[in-house]
Design a protein around this motif. Structure first.
Motif, PDB file in Angstrom:
ATOM      1  N   ASP C  72      54.582  43.885  27.518  1.00 50.14           N
ATOM      2  CA  ASP C  72      53.130  44.457  27.199  1.00 50.14           C
ATOM      3  C   ASP C  72      51.936  43.058  27.379  1.00 50.14           C
ATOM      4  N   PHE C  73      52.713  41.981  27.256  1.00 51.04           N
ATOM      5  CA  PHE C  73      51.875  40.770  27.322  1.00 51.04           C
ATOM      6  C   PHE C  73      50.924  40.591  28.414  1.00 51.04           C
ATOM      7  N   PRO C  74      51.734  40.576  29.719  1.00 52.03           N
ATOM      8  CA  PRO C  74      50.829  40.333  30.880  1.00 52.03           C
ATOM      9  C   PRO C  74      49.743  41.320  30.849  1.00 52.03           C
ATOM     10  N   ASN C  75      48.796  41.049  31.831  1.00 57.21           N
ATOM     11  CA  ASN C  75      47.682  41.872  32.456  1.00 57.21           C
ATOM     12  C   ASN C  75      48.410  42.809  33.274  1.00 57.21           C
ATOM     13  N   ASP C  76      47.621  44.185  33.090  1.00 54.62           N
ATOM     14  CA  ASP C  76      48.113  45.209  34.037  1.00 54.62           C
ATOM     15  C   ASP C  76      47.761  45.035  35.718  1.00 54.62           C
ATOM     16  N   PRO C  77      48.865  45.045  36.277  1.00 49.76           N
ATOM     17  CA  PRO C  77      48.449  44.751  37.595  1.00 49.76           C
ATOM     18  C   PRO C  77      47.262  45.747  38.469  1.00 49.76           C
ATOM     19  N   LEU C  78      47.416  46.896  37.989  1.00 48.50           N
ATOM     20  CA  LEU C  78      46.540  47.991  38.323  1.00 48.50           C
ATOM     21  C   LEU C  78      44.926  47.804  37.986  1.00 48.50           C
ATOM     22  N   LYS C  79      44.790  46.784  37.317  1.00 49.86           N
ATOM     23  CA  LYS C  79      43.555  46.614  36.833  1.00 49.86           C
ATOM     24  C   LYS C  79      42.797  45.410  38.172  1.00 49.86           C
ATOM     25  N   ILE C  80      43.535  45.075  39.009  1.00 45.89           N
ATOM     26  CA  ILE C  80      43.014  44.022  40.012  1.00 45.89           C
ATOM     27  C   ILE C  80      41.562  44.715  40.801  1.00 45.89           C
ATOM     28  N   ASP C  81      41.476  45.826  40.939  1.00 42.70           N
ATOM     29  CA  ASP C  81      40.425  46.779  41.680  1.00 42.70           C
ATOM     30  C   ASP C  81      39.140  46.537  40.800  1.00 42.70           C
ATOM     31  N   ASN C  82      39.222  46.184  39.500  1.00 41.64           N
ATOM     32  CA  ASN C  82      38.074  46.338  38.576  1.00 41.64           C
ATOM     33  C   ASN C  82      37.236  44.967  38.607  1.00 41.64           C
ATOM     34  N   TYR C  83      37.880  43.843  39.275  1.00 43.66           N
ATOM     35  CA  TYR C  83      37.355  42.765  39.226  1.00 43.66           C
ATOM     36  C   TYR C  83      36.589  42.403  40.540  1.00 43.66           C
ATOM     37  N   GLN C  84      35.094  42.592  40.474  1.00 39.65           N
ATOM     38  CA  GLN C  84      34.318  42.193  41.564  1.00 39.65           C
ATOM     39  C   GLN C  84      33.544  41.009  41.505  1.00 39.65           C
ATOM     40  N   THR C  85      33.090  40.364  40.531  1.00 41.81           N
ATOM     41  CA  THR C  85      32.304  39.481  40.506  1.00 41.81           C
ATOM     42  C   THR C  85      32.975  38.022  40.706  1.00 41.81           C
ATOM     43  N   THR C  86      32.353  37.053  41.296  1.00 47.88           N
ATOM     44  CA  THR C  86      33.179  35.924  41.327  1.00 47.88           C
ATOM     45  C   THR C  86      33.911  35.380  40.082  1.00 47.88           C
ATOM     46  N   ALA C  87      33.162  35.421  39.164  1.00 48.13           N
ATOM     47  CA  ALA C  87      33.776  35.048  37.621  1.00 48.13           C
ATOM     48  C   ALA C  87      34.794  35.698  37.298  1.00 48.13           C
ATOM     49  N   GLN C  88      34.909  37.181  37.418  1.00 47.92           N
ATOM     50  CA  GLN C  88      36.094  38.206  37.251  1.00 47.92           C
ATOM     51  C   GLN C  88      37.290  37.500  38.090  1.00 47.92           C
ATOM     52  N   LYS C  89      37.002  37.386  39.452  1.00 45.02           N
ATOM     53  CA  LYS C  89      37.799  37.108  40.312  1.00 45.02           C
ATOM     54  C   LYS C  89      38.574  35.823  40.085  1.00 45.02           C
ATOM     55  N   GLY C  90      37.733  34.778  39.730  1.00 40.79           N
ATOM     56  CA  GLY C  90      38.297  33.462  39.376  1.00 40.79           C
ATOM     57  C   GLY C  90      39.133  33.448  38.356  1.00 40.79           C
ATOM     58  N   LEU C  91      38.498  34.060  37.222  1.00 35.58           N
ATOM     59  CA  LEU C  91      39.303  34.010  35.771  1.00 35.58           C
ATOM     60  C   LEU C  91      40.406  34.886  36.033  1.00 35.58           C
ATOM     61  N   ASN C  92      40.561  35.941  36.522  1.00 31.35           N
ATOM     62  CA  ASN C  92      41.755  36.880  36.675  1.00 31.35           C
ATOM     63  C   ASN C  92      42.723  36.261  37.804  1.00 31.35           C
ATOM     64  N   MET C  93      42.286  35.616  38.543  1.00 27.57           N
ATOM     65  CA  MET C  93      43.216  34.841  39.407  1.00 27.57           C
ATOM     66  C   MET C  93      44.105  33.931  38.713  1.00 27.57           C
ATOM     67  N   GLY C  94      43.481  33.223  37.713  1.00 31.49           N
ATOM     68  CA  GLY C  94      44.221  32.383  36.909  1.00 31.49           C
ATOM     69  C   GLY C  94      44.999  33.072  35.904  1.00 31.49           C
ATOM     70  N   VAL C  95      44.595  34.290  35.428  1.00 33.15           N
ATOM     71  CA  VAL C  95      45.708  34.960  34.357  1.00 33.15           C
ATOM     72  C   VAL C  95      46.697  35.684  35.482  1.00 33.15           C
TER      73      VAL C  95
END
Lengths: 144, 55, 236
Positions: C72-95
């Motif tokens: 349950d700890f890691p982020n859901d892989p299916l959420k990847i399509d939700n990230y649209q802004t550069t900030a969201q993409k950069g931070l979630n690349m790190g996540v």
């Protein structure tokens, strides 16, 4: 004409910037990372393009319970590059001057920040590209 | 500006530098103390920030 | 709390807009001026470098402190399509990068494949697909069962990514990836200690992150992301 001149200067700046970064990346990958050997490269990018007489400072944190290999790897143009490790209160705790190589293996008694000061010998007024080069500070770790 | 981490108590002993058979030990001996209250606060804050990032 | 993401988004947008504007803005005077500023900033970053332990190192430390793989700890892989802004993409690349490391260190091969797909997909979204190319994927597929080799490949690939972003003068994206990876590692550690409050070694490892936060502040202060990080700092 004036605008063309400015454009050329700008392009030269951009090209040199990109080119030196790419060169530094190639150099680090080929010449430096392999020297970490059995230590796992931690993936940190700590590189700087320095000229003779210039210094760079790094602030890194290290965990207790690990053994570390630090390698301060510099291009031939920067021969004689040395480094010092300081604690957070700026006390010198290691100096590579007079040592055979810029590879140093160590561990820390507690997790802490350390400062790494890299010095390139020479006169600081030589800004010619012939006296510029890449310095990479690489960290590898292994379970103690 | 103060962070939760700044409230973690830190005590430091004089720098030690010893060479043993293995590799050199460098740096200070530092003891960190974090109260349960501080930890619980941190758990909550980290979860909030992480939610902001992933949701 | 929304302020954090907004502030990060603003700093990132500012920078990504700069990139996009470059092609259309033909006023040489302005370009030279902005190049000068870029030079000054690069000089600052290059001569005082701040860095924090990579997620690989941190997750290895957490494992030794008794951490387990909790699905349950890691982020859901299916959420990847939700990230649209550069900030969201950069931070979630790190996540996702930290989640990939988490799966790798604990030898979870199926999860490793999931998060590898996420990282590759995010690489495309961030226009850095050249880093996650065929040969890297082949190397990973060949070594997916070998934890040590996988750690080396992941670290080298993220190093390549960092170097590439700096070559492209996208230090802001690089800083966001580092921030995202750090938050995710800290999240895994804090969630674990929540389930296992008696684990004193884990508490110690969490407290030690105060040093990484200081270095992270230094890293962000060196680039243009100061405002966003101050928000994170004040939240913590």
């Amino acid at each position: 004409m004036r605008n063309l001149f400015k454009t050329l200067i700008l392009l030269a700046f951009l090209f040199l910037g990109l080119n030196s970064n790419a060169q530094c990346k190639r150099f680090t990958k080929k010449q430096c990372i392999p020297e970490l050997k059995e230590y796992t490269f931690n993936g940190q990018l700590n590189t700087a393009i320095l000229s003779r007489g210039e210094d760079a400072e790094l602030m890194l944190s290290f965990y207790s319970g690990q053994k570390y290999r630090m390698y301060v790897c510099s291009e031939e143009t920067l021969e004689g590059t040395t480094f010092k490790i300081l604690d957070i209160d700026k006390n010198i705790i290691y100096n590579s001057e007079g040592k055979e190589s810029n590879v140093f293996d160590f561990k820390v008694p507690s997790t802490q920040q350390l400062i790494i000061q890299v010095s390139v010998p020479g006169q600081s007024n030589t800004h010619s590209l012939d006296f510029q080069g890449c310095v990479s500070v690489l960290i590898g770790f292994i379970e103690d | 500006m103060k962070s939760i981490f700044d409230e973690i108590k830190e005590s430091k002993e004089v720098a030690t530098s010893e060479e043993n058979a293995d590799v050199m030990m460098i740096g200070n001996k530092i003891t960190l103390e974090m109260s349960d209250e501080l930890l619980n606060n941190l758990i909550e804050k980290v979860a909030d920030i992480r939610t902001e990032i992933v949701d | 709390m929304k302020k954090i993401l907004i502030a990060i988004s603003v700093m990132l947008f500012l920078s990504s807009c700069e990139d996009e504007k470059k092609a259309s803005n033909l006023e040489v005077d302005k370009l030279i001026e902005s190049n000068k500023k870029q030079e000054e900033r690069t000089e600052k970053i290059e001569n005082i470098i701040y860095n924090i332990p990579s997620p690989t190192e941190t997750v290895s430390i957490l494992k030794r402190a008794g951490a387990k793989y909790v699905f349950d700890f890691p982020n859901d892989p299916l959420k990847i399509d939700n990230y649209q802004t550069t900030a969201q993409k950069g931070l979630n690349m790190g996540v996702y990068g930290a989640d990939l490391t988490y799966a790798t260190v604990f030898n979870k091969t199926t999860e490793t494949s999931f998060y590898l797909t996420c990282v590759t997909k995010m690489g495309k979204k961030l226009n850095v697909e050249s880093i996650f190319n065929e040969s890297v994927n082949e190397r990973i597929q060949d070594n997916v069962d070998n934890r040590d080799s996988m750690q080396v490949i992941i670290n080298e690939t993220f190093w390549e990514l960092d170097a590439y972003l700096k070559e492209q003068e996208r230090e802001n994206v690089s800083a966001l990836i580092i921030v995202g990876g750090w938050i995710e590692s800290l999240y895994i550690a804090t969630q674990f200690v929540k389930l296992n409050p008696e684990n004193t070694e884990m508490k110690q490892r969490i407290a030690e992150q105060k040093y990484s936060l200081k270095n992270l502040m230094g890293l962000v202060n060196s680039s243009k992301n100061k405002a966003g990080m101050e928000e994170i700092y004040s939240s913590l």
